[in-house]
Design an enzyme around this catalytic site. Structure first.
Site, mmCIF file in Angstrom:
data_model
loop_
_atom_site.group_PDB
_atom_site.id
_atom_site.type_symbol
_atom_site.label_atom_id
_atom_site.label_comp_id
_atom_site.label_asym_id
_atom_site.label_seq_id
_atom_site.Cartn_x
_atom_site.Cartn_y
_atom_site.Cartn_z
ATOM 1 N N ASP A 80 0.809 -1.213 0.000
ATOM 2 C CA ASP A 80 0.000 0.000 0.000
ATOM 3 C C ASP A 80 0.845 1.266 0.000
ATOM 4 O O ASP A 80 0.441 2.290 -0.551
ATOM 5 C CB ASP A 80 -0.936 0.008 1.213
ATOM 6 C CG ASP A 80 -2.154 -0.877 0.998
ATOM 7 O OD1 ASP A 80 -2.076 -1.778 0.148
ATOM 8 O OD2 ASP A 80 -3.180 -0.660 1.671
ATOM 9 N N CYS A 121 1.225 -8.164 5.494
ATOM 10 C CA CYS A 121 0.871 -6.760 5.284
ATOM 11 C C CYS A 121 -0.575 -6.571 4.850
ATOM 12 O O CYS A 121 -1.246 -7.496 4.403
ATOM 13 C CB CYS A 121 1.838 -6.125 4.287
ATOM 14 S SG CYS A 121 3.500 -5.963 4.982
ATOM 15 N N ASP A 122 -0.993 -5.352 5.000
ATOM 16 C CA ASP A 122 -2.294 -4.765 4.736
ATOM 17 C C ASP A 122 -3.407 -5.699 4.271
ATOM 18 O O ASP A 122 -4.105 -6.285 5.074
ATOM 19 C CB ASP A 122 -2.101 -3.597 3.773
ATOM 20 C CG ASP A 122 -1.334 -2.470 4.459
ATOM 21 O OD1 ASP A 122 -0.941 -2.650 5.616
ATOM 22 O OD2 ASP A 122 -1.139 -1.420 3.868
ATOM 23 N N CYS A 193 5.473 -2.555 8.484
ATOM 24 C CA CYS A 193 5.888 -1.244 8.992
ATOM 25 C C CYS A 193 5.631 -1.120 10.490
ATOM 26 O O CYS A 193 4.630 -1.611 11.013
ATOM 27 C CB CYS A 193 5.195 -0.141 8.213
ATOM 28 S SG CYS A 193 5.731 -0.059 6.496
ATOM 29 N N SER A 470 -4.953 5.107 5.582
ATOM 30 C CA SER A 470 -3.908 4.202 6.020
ATOM 31 C C SER A 470 -3.957 4.113 7.535
ATOM 32 O O SER A 470 -4.423 5.030 8.213
ATOM 33 C CB SER A 470 -2.548 4.753 5.578
ATOM 34 O OG SER A 470 -1.511 4.195 6.334
#
Length: 555
Positions: A80, A121-122, A193, A470
């Site tokens: 993303d 992730c995302d 992250c 986000s």
């Protein structure tokens, strides 16, 4: 023991199937073993996934040691951060559906007996959760682990430091060279992250749901304990297989209540609301969006991780991780502690071994950041079906805000307007036609929100959108406004200069015009039509539901 996979490997009629399996390296002995699907998500362009090619090897080794046959396959992934701020973000949320569909396709086409999901992730985490609930074979999740935070001049930095640094350069607060130093330091290792952004929020909530072992959401990618966790998760999977315990046995309405409770207590990404609603649908549970407000009102915010504070996931792991948060919440009777998890233990048994809250990274219930939760659902004439705000990231003086609308019909227009100085103190930035249908794909508005913070307007300007944010977004930012503009939602009738009220304590968002004027505008409103060149995105726009329903696809 009989296995589901016997349908493809037992009996004379399956000689052709066995011939093909032999070509894949299986032997006579393997035809008596369970086929364990391993849904990996290795890809070279996502920092949270670049290490998964090596990470999967001890997992496969453990499967073999315990008497199974590992069947690894891969799913796609979208980063993303790299897809942010341009047309690539149209593909992020839709990728969640492709991932769920891919898992269903591979597991059911080959009649696999059990499933190990390796996301990080995302959209990969919720996509795999949706797929696992859909196929409903014994499943365990083993995420790739979070990234270590970076450091510049003794201060922790992360990806959001880079995004916000752009605005700081524009206003002259830092130089381009200083931004380059931050850029080079923000992401020092592999892993998801380092803040409580969407990826880490979802990995933590996978623990709460009961589909991953304790530590799944917080043990760093580079920590040797991550491999120990992975091997233990494989052992847990074989117990699940023997007892025929499936994801839908674990992800109950009570589990979802607990996931929302922990999410709200730790100020998780607002994207989690979208994903948990979609996960509920795959579990066969109709979850009412309004129920989240009930949970929020009784749940204190006891943990704030970047972008809401200077703490990072490594700090949460140091003080006990998600079990410590749950232990503190259980003192108020907020969790269903008798629930079973893939570990074989109940939530209550897991948290009994957890450290007590340290009072800093995880605050006590006697000294919370706030007495209510870090996420709220707003309703009103601008959002009849609801809207989402991450209250944990909102400046206290912005919790109630009245301002004049300045409208943009795309993310690109908004970024240009913010960085070009059109947005002034007292404005409510309105970004529309960015919803699931209108985008299509419900892009994340991290670039506009980071620009607002970087331009020094974070405590003077609010932003509302039918898009989403986000997990790194902070400020008075209200997203997921439903219905969206493209579906005829009221956000489409807002004009420049209209007054908008955002009242987070009372869970309201209102366009302050007369009822007569409101009705007249709605009567005459014709949503803008976008040309969608991609055949996949056209199909997505045609089938996707409202954000208030999780933005899932319905034929």
């Amino acid at each position: 023991m009989k296995f589901r996979s016997d349908k493809v490997k037992k009996g004379i009629e399956r000689a052709p199937h066995r011939a093909l399996l032999r070509a894949c390296g299986l032997s006579d002995e393997d035809f008596d073993k369970p086929l364990i699907g391993i849904a990996n998500s290795y890809i070279d362009i996502i920092p949270g996934h670049v290490h998964l090619r090596e990470f999967v090897e001890p997992i496969k080794e453990e499967v073999r040691k315990l008497g199974g046959v590992p069947i690894e396959f891969n799913v796609i992934g979208v980063d993303d951060g790299i897809a942010m701020g341009h047309e690539g973000m149209h593909y992020s949320l839709p990728s969640r559906e492709l991932i769920a569909d891919s898992i269903e396709t591979v597991v059911n086409a080959h009649q696999l007996d059990a499933l190990i999901c390796i996301p990080n992730c995302d959209k990969i985490v919720p996509g795999m959760l949706m797929g696992a609930l859909r196929v409903n074979v014994p499943t365990v999740f083993i995420s790739g682990g979070p990234m270590l935070a970076g450091e510049v001049n003794g201060q922790k930095v992360d990806l959001i430091s880079v995004f916000e640094g752009i605005g700081k350069v524009k206003r002259g607060e830092i130089s381009e060279q200083e931004l380059k130093v931050i850029e080079a330091s923000a992401c020092p290792t592999c892993g998801s992250c380092s803040g409580m952004f969407t990826a880490n929020s979802m990995n933590c909530l996978t623990e709460v749901l009961g589909l991953a072992l304790p530590g799944n959401g917080t043990i760093l990618a580079i920590d040797p304990r991550r491999e120990i966790l992975a091997r233990n998760a494989v052992k847990a999977l074989f117990e699940l297989l023997e007892k025929d315990v499936k994801p839908r046995d674990i992800v109950t309405e009570e589990a979802l209540d607990d996931a929302f409770t922990v999410d709200i207590a730790m100020g998780g990404s607002s994207n989690t609301i979208l994903h948990l609603l979609a996960i509920a649908r795959e579990a066969g549970i109709e979850y009412n969006l309004a129920k989240i407000n009930e949970i929020s009102k009784r749940t204190p915010t006891i943990c704030k991780i970047s972008p809401a504070s200077h703490y990072h996931i490594e700090d949460l792991d140091r003080v006990g991780g998600i079990p410590t948060i749950m232990k503190e919440l259980s003192k108020l009777g907020l969790l269903h502690t008798e629930r079973k998890t893939v570990s074989g233990k109940t939530i209550g048994e897991i948290i009994s071994d957890a450290p007590d809250a340290d009072g800093e990274v995880v605050r006590t219930i006697e000294n919370p950041y706030s007495k209510d939760g870090g996420i709220a659902i707003l309703f009103g004439n601008l959002a009849p079906e609801g809207a989402v705000v991450k209250t944990a990231g909102v400046d206290p003086k912005m919790l109630t805000f009245k301002g004049k609308a300045i409208c943009f019909d795309s993310e690109e227009e908004a970024i240009e307007g913010i960085l070009g100085g059109k947005v002034k103190p007292g404005h409510v930035v309105v970004i529309r036609y960015e919803g699931p249908k209108g985008g299509p794909g419900m892009r994340e508005m991290l670039s506009p929100t980071s620009a607002i913070m970087g331009m020094g307007l974070g405590d003077k300007v609010a932003l509302i959108t039918d898009g989403r944010f986000s997990g790194g977004t902070r400020g008075a930012c209200v997203g997921h406004i439903s219905p969206e503009a493209a579906a005829g939602g009221p956000i489409g009738i807002v004009k420049d200069g209209d007054e908008i009220l955002i009242d987070i304590p009372n869970r309201r968002i209102e366009l302050l015009i007369s009822e007569e004027e409101f009705n007249e505008r709605m009567k005459n409103f014709k949503p803008k039509q976008k040309e969608i060149k991609s055949s996949w995105l056209r199909r997505y726009a045609k089938l996707v539901t409202s954000a208030s329903k999780g933005a899932i696809l319905e034929a």
